[in-house]
Design an enzyme around this catalytic site. Structure first.
Site, short mmCIF file in Angstrom:
data_model
loop_
_atom_site.label_atom_id
_atom_site.label_comp_id
_atom_site.label_asym_id
_atom_site.label_seq_id
_atom_site.Cartn_x
_atom_site.Cartn_y
_atom_site.Cartn_z
N ARG A 96 2.03 4.98 -0.20
CA ARG A 96 1.38 6.26 0.05
C ARG A 96 2.25 7.38 -0.50
O ARG A 96 3.46 7.20 -0.70
CB ARG A 96 1.11 6.43 1.55
CG ARG A 96 -0.04 5.53 2.03
CD ARG A 96 -0.39 5.79 3.49
NE ARG A 96 -1.68 5.21 3.84
CZ ARG A 96 -1.86 3.96 4.25
NH1 ARG A 96 -0.84 3.15 4.36
NH2 ARG A 96 -3.08 3.52 4.55
N HIS A 118 0.86 -1.18 0.00
CA HIS A 118 0.00 0.00 0.00
C HIS A 118 0.90 1.24 0.00
O HIS A 118 1.15 1.83 1.04
CB HIS A 118 -0.92 -0.01 1.22
CG HIS A 118 -1.98 1.05 1.21
ND1 HIS A 118 -3.23 0.86 1.75
CD2 HIS A 118 -1.98 2.30 0.72
CE1 HIS A 118 -3.95 1.96 1.59
NE2 HIS A 118 -3.20 2.86 0.98
N THR A 143 -3.41 5.01 8.84
CA THR A 143 -3.80 3.77 8.17
C THR A 143 -5.20 3.98 7.62
O THR A 143 -5.87 4.96 7.94
CB THR A 143 -3.75 2.58 9.16
OG1 THR A 143 -4.02 1.36 8.44
CG2 THR A 143 -4.78 2.74 10.27
N GLU A 170 -2.60 -1.71 -3.17
CA GLU A 170 -3.69 -0.92 -2.59
C GLU A 170 -3.33 0.56 -2.62
O GLU A 170 -2.16 0.93 -2.56
CB GLU A 170 -3.91 -1.30 -1.12
CG GLU A 170 -4.29 -2.73 -0.87
CD GLU A 170 -4.50 -3.01 0.61
OE1 GLU A 170 -5.14 -4.03 0.92
OE2 GLU A 170 -4.04 -2.22 1.46
N HIS A 202 -8.02 -5.67 7.59
CA HIS A 202 -7.78 -4.62 8.58
C HIS A 202 -8.01 -5.15 9.99
O HIS A 202 -9.12 -5.52 10.36
CB HIS A 202 -8.62 -3.36 8.36
CG HIS A 202 -7.91 -2.10 8.81
ND1 HIS A 202 -7.79 -1.74 10.13
CD2 HIS A 202 -7.26 -1.16 8.11
CE1 HIS A 202 -7.11 -0.61 10.22
NE2 HIS A 202 -6.76 -0.24 9.01
#
EC number: 2.6.99.2
Length: 237
Positions: free
Chosen positions: A45, A43, A100, A70, A190
């Site tokens: 960012r 993921h 998150t 993701e 999650h």
């Protein structure tokens, strides 16, 4: 069988804390697969505080199981995904400063945007999944944007599991049943861990994949990475 995709963001967090390349995220991905993981999740960012964009390119060359990327579908993220062409792209509406992921898409409000993005990705042969809260109307909205799958945001389930697991899972069961009704594949992720994973797996119909990172890496500090992956896989049998 429900597939286990290991999120290796926390491996990158540890590396970035000291600089250099230890632990090496590419080797960690190889090892996760060797130890039984059926997928690798990252993921990235915008601030690259854990997985870096270059990591994703490096991982493309070595991941042999399902590669799942993701992220928030910004222009930069979509450029990355289109170049990598992973098995799956999971669209998550997280803010750039979010610690998150903390909420799913409003699939009705963002219908036009999601429809356009999903069409672009599917034309490249990339399976699409969108991160949603366990609400039946959000599943109905997901059907309208023609996504292949949804990933149920399981933080609420995990938080309430030890208080009343039947109550905690009730909205997820309804959402899973609604996904089956519309022919949408089901993922979840999650805050899933060795305590709450088996009950989720045994209760939700049609669960295809779980993506687990934080808890799994924490457990690996005590049990070792290979043993930990095997422990998680046993919860999915």
């Amino acid at each position: 069988m429900t597939k286990l995709s290991v999120n290796i963001n926390k491996i990158a967090t540890l590396r970035n804390a000291r600089g250099g390349d230890r632990p090496n995220v590419v080797q960690a991905a190889r090892d996760c697969e060797r130890f039984g993981a059926q997928g690798i999740t990252v993921h990235p960012r915008p601030d690259e505080r854990h997985i870096r964009y270059q990591d994703v390119y490096d991982l493309k060359e070595v991941v042999t199981t399902e590669f799942n990327i993701e992220g928030n579908p910004t222009p930069e993220f979509l450029k990355l995904v289109k170049e990598i062409k992973p098995a799956q792209a999971t669209l998550v509406p997280d803010a750039p400063d979010a610690i998150t992921s903390n909420a799913g898409w409003d699939t009705l409000k963002h219908k036009d945007f999601l429809t356009d993005v999903i069409l672009e990705l599917k034309e490249l042969g990339i399976r699409t999944s969108i991160f949603v809260d366990p609400e039946e109307r959000m599943i109905e909205g997901a059907a309208l944007v023609d996504t292949d799958r949804v990933e149920l945001y399981t933080e609420a389930y995990a938080s309430n599991f030890h208080k009343d697991r039947e109550k905690a899972i009730a909205p997820y069961l309804k959402a899973a049943q609604k996904a089956q009704e519309f022919g949408i594949g089901l993922n979840a992720g999650h805050d899933l861990d060795l305590d709450n994973l088996k009950y989720l797996h045994d209760t939700l119909p049609g669960l295809l994949e779980v993506s687990i990172g934080h808890a799994l890496i924490c457990d690996a500090l005590y049990f070792g990475l290979e043993n930990t992956i095997q422990l998680y896989l046993r919860q999915l049998k």
